[in-house]
Scaffold this motif. Structure first.
Motif, short mmCIF file in Angstrom:
data_model
loop_
_atom_site.label_atom_id
_atom_site.label_comp_id
_atom_site.label_asym_id
_atom_site.label_seq_id
_atom_site.Cartn_x
_atom_site.Cartn_y
_atom_site.Cartn_z
N VAL A 115 0.83 -1.20 0.00
CA VAL A 115 0.00 0.00 0.00
C VAL A 115 0.87 1.25 0.00
N THR A 116 1.94 1.25 0.78
CA THR A 116 2.82 2.42 0.80
C THR A 116 3.46 2.64 -0.57
N TYR A 117 3.72 1.54 -1.29
CA TYR A 117 4.25 1.68 -2.65
C TYR A 117 3.20 2.33 -3.55
N PHE A 118 1.95 1.90 -3.39
CA PHE A 118 0.86 2.51 -4.16
C PHE A 118 0.75 4.01 -3.86
N LEU A 119 0.88 4.38 -2.60
CA LEU A 119 0.82 5.80 -2.24
C LEU A 119 1.97 6.58 -2.88
N ASP A 120 3.14 5.96 -2.93
CA ASP A 120 4.27 6.61 -3.59
C ASP A 120 3.98 6.82 -5.09
N ARG A 121 3.31 5.83 -5.68
CA ARG A 121 2.96 5.97 -7.11
C ARG A 121 1.97 7.11 -7.32
N LEU A 122 1.08 7.31 -6.35
CA LEU A 122 0.15 8.44 -6.46
C LEU A 122 0.92 9.76 -6.51
N ARG A 123 1.95 9.87 -5.71
CA ARG A 123 2.77 11.09 -5.74
C ARG A 123 3.41 11.26 -7.11
N ALA A 127 -0.52 13.39 -7.67
CA ALA A 127 -1.46 13.59 -6.57
C ALA A 127 -0.80 14.45 -5.50
N SER A 128 -1.59 15.34 -4.90
CA SER A 128 -1.05 16.22 -3.86
C SER A 128 -0.85 15.43 -2.56
N GLU A 129 -0.05 16.01 -1.65
CA GLU A 129 0.18 15.35 -0.37
C GLU A 129 -1.13 15.23 0.42
N ALA A 130 -1.99 16.23 0.32
CA ALA A 130 -3.28 16.14 1.00
C ALA A 130 -4.10 14.99 0.45
N MET A 131 -4.06 14.79 -0.86
CA MET A 131 -4.78 13.68 -1.48
C MET A 131 -4.18 12.34 -1.06
N VAL A 132 -2.87 12.27 -1.00
CA VAL A 132 -2.20 11.02 -0.58
C VAL A 132 -2.55 10.69 0.86
N ARG A 133 -2.59 11.72 1.73
CA ARG A 133 -2.95 11.48 3.12
C ARG A 133 -4.39 10.97 3.24
N ALA A 134 -5.28 11.54 2.44
CA ALA A 134 -6.67 11.08 2.46
C ALA A 134 -6.77 9.64 1.99
N VAL A 167 -5.34 8.97 -13.77
CA VAL A 167 -4.37 10.02 -13.46
C VAL A 167 -5.09 11.37 -13.38
N ARG A 168 -5.93 11.63 -14.36
CA ARG A 168 -6.71 12.87 -14.37
C ARG A 168 -7.61 12.96 -13.14
N LEU A 169 -8.21 11.84 -12.77
CA LEU A 169 -9.10 11.82 -11.61
C LEU A 169 -8.37 12.23 -10.34
N TYR A 170 -7.19 11.64 -10.13
CA TYR A 170 -6.44 11.97 -8.91
C TYR A 170 -5.97 13.42 -8.91
N ARG A 171 -5.68 13.94 -10.07
CA ARG A 171 -5.27 15.34 -10.13
C ARG A 171 -6.46 16.27 -9.86
N ILE A 172 -7.63 15.89 -10.35
CA ILE A 172 -8.83 16.67 -10.05
C ILE A 172 -9.11 16.65 -8.56
N ASP A 178 -8.29 20.83 -1.60
CA ASP A 178 -7.85 22.07 -0.94
C ASP A 178 -8.79 23.24 -1.22
N SER A 179 -9.99 22.92 -1.77
CA SER A 179 -10.92 24.00 -2.12
C SER A 179 -12.24 23.82 -1.39
N ASP A 180 -13.02 24.87 -1.36
CA ASP A 180 -14.37 24.83 -0.80
C ASP A 180 -15.35 24.93 -1.97
N PRO A 181 -16.11 23.87 -2.22
CA PRO A 181 -16.97 23.86 -3.40
C PRO A 181 -18.19 24.75 -3.29
N SER A 182 -18.47 25.30 -2.14
CA SER A 182 -19.67 26.12 -1.95
C SER A 182 -19.63 27.36 -2.85
N GLY A 183 -20.52 27.40 -3.81
CA GLY A 183 -20.60 28.57 -4.68
C GLY A 183 -19.46 28.73 -5.65
#
Length: 262
Positions: A115-123, A127-134, A167-172, A178-183
Motif C-alpha cells: 500500500v505504501t508503494y501505491f501511495l508513492d505511485r500516487l505522488r 497527486a497532492s500530499e493532502a490527497m495522498v494522506r486522504a 491520473v486525471r481523476l487523482y489530479r482533479i 484544498d478547495s471549498d466547493p460552496s458557490g
C-alpha cells in the motif's frame, strides 16, 4: 546497625516505603533499642533490596511474601518466571516502539508495504500530499477490515494508474481537496468531471467482473466508515456522493449500482 532512614537510603527506597513494607508484613519491624530507635541489621538490608527489586519488576506485593519465604530452588524458578514475563513485556514495548516509529513516518502507519508503494505511485502521477494522506487514511480503514485481501487488490490499483483517466481523476481530486466547493462554479465543474470519470470506471469494472465480492458487499460498515471519513475531511464529499447517485451508483467507495425502480 542502621536507622530506618539509613536503611532506606542504602536500599534505594523511601522511609515511607519501608514503613509500608512493615505494615503489610514483608519486612520484619525490629524492636526499639535502649535509646528508643529501631535498628536494622544486614539481613534487613538484603531483604529490603530483594523486595525493592521484585517490586520494581512489577511483582505484586502479595506475591513477594511467599517468594521471600521460598527455598533457593523455588525462589530461583519464581525469578525465572519473572524474567520471562519481563522479556515478553520488553518485546511488546519494542513492537509498540516500531508502531510509533511507523506513525511518525506517515504512510507506513498500519499499512503493508504494498500500500505504501501505491501511495508513492500516487505522488509520482501528480497527486497532492493532502490527497495522498486522504487515500492513506482510507487504506488504513480497509486494511483493518480486510488485512489479508489488501495485498491482492494492490496490483489492480497499480494497473489503474496506467489509465490516463485515473491520473486525471487523482489530479482533479487533488485540486478539489484544498478547495471549498460552496458557490465555486469551477470546483463544481471539476466535481462533475470527476463523477463522470468514476461512473465510467465503475461501469467498466462491472462489465469486466472486477468488482468487490457479494460477501464483502454485505459488510456495510467499512463503506460507511469510508464515506464518513470523507465527510469529516471535506465539505465536498457529500456533493460528490450525490453526483455519483445521480449517475446510478451508491458512491465512489463501492462499485455497486443503485437498483432501478421497477
Amino acid at each position: 546497625m542502621l536507622t530506618i532512614g539509613e536503611l532506606a537510603a542504602y536500599a534505594g527506597v523511601t522511609v515511607r516505603a519501608v514503613r509500608h513494607y512493615h505494615q503489610v508484613g514483608l519486612l520484619p519491624e525490629p524492636e526499639r533499642d535502649a535509646s528508643g530507635y529501631r535498628r536494622y541489621g544486614a539481613t534487613a538490608v538484603v531483604s529490603l533490596i530483594k523486595i525493592r527489586t521484585l517490586a520494581d519488576a512489577g511483582v505484586p506485593l502479595a506475591q513477594i511474601r511467599p517468594m521471600l519465604a521460598a527455598g533457593p530452588e523455588e525462589f530461583g524458578e519464581a525469578v525465572r518466571r519473572i524474567d520471562r514475563r519481563v522479556s515478553d513485556e520488553i518485546q511488546r514495548l519494542e513492537t509498540i516502539r516500531k508502531q510509533i516509529a511507523q506513525l511518525a513516518s506517515g504512510d507506513n502507519a498500519a499499512l503493508p508495504s504494498a500500500v505504501t508503494y501505491f501511495l508513492d505511485r500516487l505522488r509520482e502521477i501528480g497527486a497532492s500530499e493532502a490527497m495522498v494522506r486522504a487515500e492513506r487514511d482510507g487504506w488504513i480503514l480497509v486494511t483493518a477490515r480486510w488485512p489479508d485481501r489488501v495485498v491482492e487488490w494492490i496490483p489492480g490499483k497499480l494497473a489503474q494508474l496506467e489509465d490516463p483517466r485515473v491520473v486525471r481523476l487523482y489530479r482533479i481530486l487533488s485540486a478539489l481537496i484544498d478547495s471549498d466547493p460552496s458557490g465555486d462554479q469551477a470546483a463544481v465543474a471539476l466535481m462533475e468531471e470527476a463523477a463522470d470519470i468514476m461512473a465510467a470506471l465503475s461501469e467498466e469494472a462491472v462489465e469486466s467482473g472486477d468488482v468487490i465480492s457479494t460477501e464483502d458487499k454485505q459488510d456495510n460498515l467499512p463503506f460507511d466508515l469510508l464515506d464518513a471519513l470523507a465527510d469529516e475531511a471535506h465539505p465536498g464529499a457529500q456533493i460528490m456522493r450525490n453526483l455519483m447517485r445521480e449517475r446510478g451508483w451508491y458512491s465512489w467507495t463501492r462499485t455497486e449500482r443503485i437498483p432501478k425502480p421497477s
